[in-house]
Motif scaffolding. Structure first.
Motif, PDB file in Angstrom:
ATOM      1  N   ALA A 263      68.706  14.229  71.600  1.00  0.00           N
ATOM      2  CA  ALA A 263      69.556  15.270  72.181  1.00  0.00           C
ATOM      3  C   ALA A 263      69.293  16.654  71.572  1.00  0.00           C
ATOM      4  CB  ALA A 263      71.020  14.895  72.028  1.00  0.00           C
ATOM      5  N   ASP A 264      69.059  16.731  70.259  1.00  0.00           N
ATOM      6  CA  ASP A 264      68.834  18.047  69.645  1.00  0.00           C
ATOM      7  C   ASP A 264      67.525  18.676  70.126  1.00  0.00           C
ATOM      8  OD1 ASP A 264      67.502  16.036  68.232  1.00  0.00           O
ATOM      9  OD2 ASP A 264      67.576  17.108  66.329  1.00  0.00           O
ATOM     10  N   GLU A 265      66.494  17.861  70.375  1.00  0.00           N
ATOM     11  CA  GLU A 265      65.243  18.386  70.928  1.00  0.00           C
ATOM     12  C   GLU A 265      65.431  18.793  72.385  1.00  0.00           C
ATOM     13  OE1 GLU A 265      61.812  15.891  70.403  1.00  0.00           O
ATOM     14  OE2 GLU A 265      62.408  15.389  68.345  1.00  0.00           O
ATOM     15  N   GLN A 266      66.208  18.004  73.125  1.00  0.00           N
ATOM     16  CA  GLN A 266      66.461  18.314  74.530  1.00  0.00           C
ATOM     17  C   GLN A 266      67.238  19.620  74.656  1.00  0.00           C
ATOM     18  OE1 GLN A 266      65.100  16.471  76.872  1.00  0.00           O
ATOM     19  NE2 GLN A 266      65.924  17.597  78.584  1.00  0.00           N
ATOM     20  N   ALA A 267      68.151  19.879  73.730  1.00  0.00           N
ATOM     21  CA  ALA A 267      68.942  21.116  73.758  1.00  0.00           C
ATOM     22  C   ALA A 267      68.032  22.339  73.657  1.00  0.00           C
ATOM     23  CB  ALA A 267      69.961  21.120  72.631  1.00  0.00           C
ATOM     24  N   ILE A 268      67.021  22.266  72.822  1.00  0.00           N
ATOM     25  CA  ILE A 268      66.074  23.384  72.675  1.00  0.00           C
ATOM     26  C   ILE A 268      65.322  23.605  73.985  1.00  0.00           C
ATOM     27  CG2 ILE A 268      63.976  24.150  71.484  1.00  0.00           C
ATOM     28  CD1 ILE A 268      65.058  22.562  69.015  1.00  0.00           C
ATOM     29  N   LEU A 269      64.883  22.518  74.631  1.00  0.00           N
ATOM     30  CA  LEU A 269      64.178  22.639  75.907  1.00  0.00           C
ATOM     31  C   LEU A 269      65.073  23.258  76.978  1.00  0.00           C
ATOM     32  CD1 LEU A 269      62.279  19.236  76.079  1.00  0.00           C
ATOM     33  CD2 LEU A 269      61.312  21.493  75.649  1.00  0.00           C
ATOM     34  N   VAL A 270      66.324  22.842  77.015  1.00  0.00           N
ATOM     35  CA  VAL A 270      67.257  23.385  78.006  1.00  0.00           C
ATOM     36  C   VAL A 270      67.488  24.877  77.764  1.00  0.00           C
ATOM     37  CG1 VAL A 270      69.656  23.287  78.821  1.00  0.00           C
ATOM     38  CG2 VAL A 270      68.359  21.181  78.505  1.00  0.00           C
ATOM     39  N   GLU A 271      67.629  25.268  76.502  1.00  0.00           N
ATOM     40  CA  GLU A 271      67.807  26.694  76.192  1.00  0.00           C
ATOM     41  C   GLU A 271      66.591  27.514  76.632  1.00  0.00           C
ATOM     42  OE1 GLU A 271      68.620  26.567  72.022  1.00  0.00           O
ATOM     43  OE2 GLU A 271      70.674  25.846  72.333  1.00  0.00           O
ATOM     44  N   ASP A 272      65.382  27.007  76.363  1.00  0.00           N
ATOM     45  CA  ASP A 272      64.169  27.694  76.807  1.00  0.00           C
ATOM     46  C   ASP A 272      64.095  27.757  78.329  1.00  0.00           C
ATOM     47  OD1 ASP A 272      63.424  28.090  74.196  1.00  0.00           O
ATOM     48  OD2 ASP A 272      61.964  26.446  74.141  1.00  0.00           O
ATOM     49  N   LEU A 273      64.512  26.698  78.984  1.00  0.00           N
ATOM     50  CA  LEU A 273      64.515  26.655  80.442  1.00  0.00           C
ATOM     51  C   LEU A 273      65.485  27.685  81.019  1.00  0.00           C
ATOM     52  CD1 LEU A 273      63.410  25.291  82.958  1.00  0.00           C
ATOM     53  CD2 LEU A 273      65.188  23.567  82.713  1.00  0.00           C
ATOM     54  N   ILE A 274      66.626  27.849  80.368  1.00  0.00           N
ATOM     55  CA  ILE A 274      67.599  28.855  80.807  1.00  0.00           C
ATOM     56  C   ILE A 274      66.979  30.248  80.729  1.00  0.00           C
ATOM     57  CG2 ILE A 274      69.775  29.985  80.188  1.00  0.00           C
ATOM     58  CD1 ILE A 274      70.786  27.153  79.384  1.00  0.00           C
ATOM     59  N   LYS A 275      66.282  30.534  79.636  1.00  0.00           N
ATOM     60  CA  LYS A 275      65.626  31.845  79.489  1.00  0.00           C
ATOM     61  C   LYS A 275      64.578  32.041  80.581  1.00  0.00           C
ATOM     62  CE  LYS A 275      66.274  31.943  74.507  1.00  0.00           C
ATOM     63  NZ  LYS A 275      65.614  31.750  73.209  1.00  0.00           N
ATOM     64  N   LEU A 276      63.802  31.003  80.855  1.00  0.00           N
ATOM     65  CA  LEU A 276      62.775  31.072  81.893  1.00  0.00           C
ATOM     66  C   LEU A 276      63.405  31.337  83.256  1.00  0.00           C
ATOM     67  CD1 LEU A 276      59.771  30.605  82.733  1.00  0.00           C
ATOM     68  CD2 LEU A 276      60.388  28.213  83.042  1.00  0.00           C
ATOM     69  N   LEU A 277      64.455  30.597  83.587  1.00  0.00           N
ATOM     70  CA  LEU A 277      65.125  30.772  84.874  1.00  0.00           C
ATOM     71  C   LEU A 277      65.799  32.141  84.981  1.00  0.00           C
ATOM     72  CD1 LEU A 277      66.644  27.224  85.362  1.00  0.00           C
ATOM     73  CD2 LEU A 277      64.691  28.225  86.554  1.00  0.00           C
ATOM     74  N   ASP A 278      66.281  32.654  83.876  1.00  0.00           N
ATOM     75  CA  ASP A 278      66.887  33.986  83.880  1.00  0.00           C
ATOM     76  C   ASP A 278      65.838  35.037  84.247  1.00  0.00           C
ATOM     77  OD1 ASP A 278      69.090  35.754  83.516  1.00  0.00           O
ATOM     78  OD2 ASP A 278      68.267  36.325  81.557  1.00  0.00           O
ATOM     79  N   GLY A 279      64.625  34.894  83.701  1.00  0.00           N
ATOM     80  CA  GLY A 279      63.543  35.808  84.051  1.00  0.00           C
ATOM     81  C   GLY A 279      63.165  35.714  85.521  1.00  0.00           C
ATOM     82  N   ILE A 280      63.151  34.499  86.053  1.00  0.00           N
ATOM     83  CA  ILE A 280      62.837  34.309  87.468  1.00  0.00           C
ATOM     84  C   ILE A 280      63.916  34.944  88.339  1.00  0.00           C
ATOM     85  CG2 ILE A 280      62.590  32.584  89.299  1.00  0.00           C
ATOM     86  CD1 ILE A 280      61.367  30.755  87.143  1.00  0.00           C
TER      87      ILE A 280
END
Length: 127
Positions: free
Chosen positions: A79-96
């Motif tokens: 879960a702690d590794e998945q949380a980092i991926l989700v946070e990065d994904l949020i940043k990516l989607l925000d840019g899109i």
């Protein structure tokens, strides 16, 4: 009541087969599953009654004893590794989304990569 394991079950067709602990194959129709259960996985242990049907042994009142563990769940990231991926994904989607507000979709290749990442994260969350 006899017990056994699900050999295979096809939810779209609504039937499958069980193998009793002594090796007998038994037909399993979806209507024999307990209330609320619409499908079972191969390898799941079940308890059931047996009646002789037109084509051989048929399961009656099949009850799930224990579900097979999910392979996808066993392979997903902690879960702690998945949380980092989700946070990065949020940043990516925000840019899109900023580009979309300006009327620009991402390039096709970039869009395909983003979609693949979204599917992978969704699969991990859904497991």
């Amino acid at each position: 009541m006899p017990t056994g394991k699900v050999k295979w079950f096809e939810p779209a067709k609504g039937f499958g087969f069980l193998v009793t602990d002594d090796g007998q194959e038994v037909y399993l129709h979806a209507s024999a599953l307990e209330d609320g259960v619409t499908s079972v996985r191969g390898g799941a242990r079940m308890e059931f009654g047996i009646a002789q049907g037109r084509k051989g042994a048929q399961a009656l009142s099949a009850r799930l004893l224990d579900e097979m563990p999910s392979v996808a769940r066993a392979k997903r990231k902690p879960a702690d590794e998945q949380a980092i991926l989700v946070e990065d994904l949020i940043k990516l989607l925000d840019g899109i989304s900023n580009g979309l507000r300006r009327g620009r979709y991402p390039e096709k290749a970039q869009g395909a990569k983003i979609a693949a990442v979204l599917r992978a994260v969704a699969d991990d969350l859904d497991a």
